[in-house]
Scaffold this active site. Structure first.
Site, PDB file in Angstrom:
ATOM      1  N   GLU A  15       0.824  -1.208   0.000  1.00 30.15           N
ATOM      2  CA  GLU A  15       0.000   0.000   0.000  1.00 30.15           C
ATOM      3  C   GLU A  15       0.856   1.255   0.000  1.00 30.15           C
ATOM      4  O   GLU A  15       0.508   2.254  -0.631  1.00 30.15           O
ATOM      5  CB  GLU A  15      -0.960   0.012   1.190  1.00 30.15           C
ATOM      6  N   THR A  16       1.977   1.218   0.686  1.00 26.33           N
ATOM      7  CA  THR A  16       2.875   2.371   0.698  1.00 26.33           C
ATOM      8  C   THR A  16       3.353   2.675  -0.719  1.00 26.33           C
ATOM      9  O   THR A  16       3.275   3.821  -1.180  1.00 26.33           O
ATOM     10  CB  THR A  16       4.076   2.118   1.638  1.00 26.33           C
TER      11      THR A  16
END
Length: 149
Positions: A66-67
């Protein structure tokens, strides 16, 4: 050293440098290697990110994915716009109990309002550990709206 594209929004670069990608990314030890809308790469240590039986936590895979997906989408969104995650899923294929993992984020779709990325997490031997897919909605930065008279 992180490789940034030449045309990257200077404000985004400043935020990435000063925040380390955000408090959670910093805590997890995520290090950016390469960043662009089309392809991004980052690493993360297994140590400190394990579950009770000593293997890399599935949630750590997702945080790493997700980062990268969020930063890549923010780069695509451009100045005055933000990327906000609206969907994420992960399939875990193999486990790892030590070392460093590397995630490679590749754009699947880069549209005007949506960006979808696939993030593959691999161990040092190159084995695929997990596949994460993330979709972000791209919209006007809400901070821009409140700043206008």
């Amino acid at each position: 050293m992180t490789i940034f594209p030449e045309d990257l929004d200077p404000e985004l670069v400043e935020r990435l440098i000063t925040s380390g990608g955000g408090a959670l990314a910093k805590t997890m030890g995520i290090q950016f290697i390469e960043l662009s809308a089309e392809r991004s790469v980052a690493t993360m240590p297994v140590a400190g990110n394990t579950q009770v039986i000593g293997i890399l936590h599935g949630g750590a895979h997702v945080v790493l994915g997700e980062t990268l997906g969020s930063v890549s989408s923010a780069i695509h969104a451009g100045p005055g716009r933000v990327a906000m995650g609206i969907e994420i899923n992960a399939s875990h294929s193999k486990s790892v109990s030590s070392g460093i993992v590397t995630a490679t984020c590749t754009a699947l779709t880069l549209g005007r309002t949506l960006a979808t990325h696939e993030i593959v997490v691999r161990d040092a031997a190159g084995r695929r550990l997990s596949t994460v897919r993330m979709t972000n909605i791209l919209t006007e930065d809400p901070r821009e709206r409140t700043a206008q008279p």
